[in-house]
Design a protein around this motif. Structure first.
Motif, PDB file in Angstrom:
ATOM      1  N   UNK A 120      -3.582 -10.135 -45.520  1.00 38.09           N
ATOM      2  CA  UNK A 120      -4.861  -9.647 -46.051  1.00 38.09           C
ATOM      3  C   UNK A 120      -5.451 -10.506 -47.158  1.00 38.09           C
ATOM      4  N   UNK A 121      -4.649 -11.435 -47.707  1.00 36.51           N
ATOM      5  CA  UNK A 121      -5.152 -12.300 -48.786  1.00 36.51           C
ATOM      6  C   UNK A 121      -5.618 -13.660 -48.265  1.00 36.51           C
ATOM      7  N   UNK A 122      -5.727 -13.812 -46.954  1.00 31.92           N
ATOM      8  CA  UNK A 122      -6.150 -15.093 -46.383  1.00 31.92           C
ATOM      9  C   UNK A 122      -7.513 -15.517 -46.914  1.00 31.92           C
ATOM     10  N   UNK A 123      -7.582 -16.766 -47.359  1.00 30.15           N
ATOM     11  CA  UNK A 123      -8.848 -17.347 -47.810  1.00 30.15           C
ATOM     12  C   UNK A 123      -9.520 -18.155 -46.715  1.00 30.15           C
ATOM     13  N   UNK A 124      -8.727 -18.678 -45.757  1.00 29.12           N
ATOM     14  CA  UNK A 124      -9.333 -19.385 -44.636  1.00 29.12           C
ATOM     15  C   UNK A 124      -8.344 -19.519 -43.486  1.00 29.12           C
ATOM     16  N   UNK A 125      -8.910 -19.613 -42.282  1.00 26.20           N
ATOM     17  CA  UNK A 125      -8.176 -19.948 -41.063  1.00 26.20           C
ATOM     18  C   UNK A 125      -8.848 -21.190 -40.485  1.00 26.20           C
TER      19      UNK A 125
END
Length: 294
Positions: free
Chosen positions: A95-100
């Motif tokens: 849930x803390x992903x800043x980018x893929x």
């Protein structure tokens, strides 16, 4: 987690979780690239396997992963639904992903079209790392890139209009000494044409003739000539001079003779001054040529 074949990631993804989505490269014809020339052949991994790897990563690393990269050579070649599904799963698990991010080919961008690209952006895909290499059509043809400059412009604009970030890679010296200036000017023109739809990042690389490549064969047979360090630096200067921006410029790679970093147009004069200073240096001030040793 499972990996098959060579796994590469851009320097800017050094801290990213790497979960393999595809194997090999769907094009695999570029004359300067040796990465997948001896296989494995391109294939898309089943979504269920990728999801299982994502869940294993969550168990091992917890929910705090900030960046996620899906190798291999062109994971945007996946069907839209499959790639959207694994992006959504990544967002749910971390849930803390800043980018893929993924490596992407221009033809893969075009294949998804505006609607597919928007769907991918909504699923969580944020950045595409794309090998532009050059905007010079004769060089694109010679190195078997498989696209034209017109297709590059169309694809780049589509990606930006869909809200995706573009990180474009340019190879200095790719056209050789005779076409060096044409390569630089055409590349700047194509980047400017793409950048009308938004802002992007441009990353410079310098040509190294790799083992198991057609380009190395052409060089050994006298059908291609390497640029000198001064010539590749001059190419960088011509590109910088021709770019309108706004964009960020990086040369974060061991192949380069000069580390250039800044924002355009703000840092143009500073960058050009660095180029002019480096062009006056003797040959032994730069790294040696690694010809067919890697």
């Amino acid at each position: 987690m499972r990996y098959d074949g060579p796994i590469y990631r851009p320097p800017s993804e050094a801290d990213s979780l790497l979960v393999q989505a595809t194997v090999g490269c769907p094009h695999n014809k570029c004359s300067f690239c040796m990465t997948y020339k001896k296989g494995p052949p391109f294939r898309v991994r089943p979504v269920a396997e990728i999801v299982q790897d994502l869940r294993e990563a969550r168990e091992e690393l917890g929910p705090g992963v900030r960046t996620l990269f899906f190798p291999a050579g062109d994971s945007l070649a996946m069907p839209t639904g499959d790639l959207a599904a694994i992006c959504a799963e990544g967002r749910k698990l971390f849930p803390h992903l800043e980018r893929i991010t993924v490596y992407a080919g221009m033809k893969s961008i075009l294949k998804h079209g505006p609607q597919g690209l928007r769907r991918l952006r909504e699923a969580g895909l944020q950045r595409l790392h794309v090998g532009l290499e050059t905007g010079h059509d004769p060089t694109l043809l010679r190195v078997k890139k498989g696209v034209t400059s017109a297709q590059q412009i169309e694809a780049g604009r589509l990606a930006l209009e869909a809200g995706l970030e573009l990180s474009l890679y340019v190879v200095l010296g790719l056209a050789g000494p005779e076409e060096s200036q044409a390569h630089a000017r055409a590349t700047a023109w194509v980047v400017n044409a793409i950048n009308q739809a938004g802002t992007l990042s441009l990353r410079l690389r310098t040509l190294l003739p790799k083992i198991n490549t057609l380009l190395l064969h052409q060089l050994n047979k006298g059908r291609f000539t390497l640029c000198t360090p001064q010539q590749t630096i001059a190419e960088a200067g011509l590109i910088i001079a021709g770019l309108t921006g706004p964009l960020s410029l990086h040369s974060d790679h061991y192949t380069n003779h000069l580390n250039l970093r800044g924002s355009l147009p703000k840092d143009r004069e500073l960058l050009l001054a660095q180029v002019e200073e480096a062009r006056c240096l003797p040959r032994d001030a730069f790294r040696r040529d690694f010809v067919g040793t890697q």
